[in-house]
Design an enzyme around this catalytic site. Sequence first.
Site, PDB file in Angstrom:
ATOM      1  CB  CYS A  76      -8.271  12.963 -24.752  1.00  0.00           C
ATOM      2  SG  CYS A  76      -8.465  11.222 -24.277  1.00  0.00           S
ATOM      3  CG  HIS A 175      -7.041  14.325 -20.397  1.00  0.00           C
ATOM      4  ND1 HIS A 175      -8.176  14.928 -20.893  1.00  0.00           N
ATOM      5  CD2 HIS A 175      -7.186  13.000 -20.615  1.00  0.00           C
ATOM      6  CE1 HIS A 175      -8.985  13.999 -21.384  1.00  0.00           C
ATOM      7  NE2 HIS A 175      -8.399  12.827 -21.237  1.00  0.00           N
ATOM      8  CD  GLU A 177      -7.807  18.276 -19.762  1.00  0.00           C
ATOM      9  OE1 GLU A 177      -8.686  17.400 -19.878  1.00  0.00           O
ATOM     10  OE2 GLU A 177      -6.850  18.385 -20.555  1.00  0.00           O
TER      11      GLU A 177
END
Length: 193
Positions: A76, A175, A177
């Site tokens: 990001c 993202h 994650e």
Amino acid sequence: MIAIIAYGAGNTGSVSNALSRLSCQHVITADPEVIRKADKVIIPGVGAAAPAMLRLKELGLDRLIVSLQQPVLGICLGMQLLCRSSEEGATECLGIFDTEVRRFRGAQPVPHMGWNSLEQCRGPLFANVPDKQGDVYFVHSFYAAVCRQTIAVCNYMQPFSAALQQDNFFATQFHPEKSGNTGALILKNFTEL
């Protein structure tokens, strides 16, 4: 050992948790020696470009990052900082990727937030990730323009770089994650480079 660079980014904890779920040994650090000796490095990122670059410079990490030879992943804001410059605060960035970061302008809401599929995926980061099938999570108001280093594209108001690669530097605007199974696979691919 994976070093997650600690410079005040907002998603450091969630990146750490995602690596723990993959059973990857990692450390959150701003220590240049630890970062230099790590097998891989992640530059997380939630925040604004100008203060983030200022913090990297204060820590002396701006010069270190561009000199790294091991695989590096920007996430990001971490991706945007690896670009040439950002409209956000008229910020000069690290210049690994030869593209500018621009603000979304158009009729759709900003920030761009939610799940979108990726197109034109290529390279080792996307091994076993089906094109247009694996949705990933975005939340951003600025984007990197498509360039020769683009390795995945998303379309929101216009096509933009969802991922970039230059030599040992990789980056995702989304993202991983927070992107479920697809994101976990992308992170796993990075840890196995």
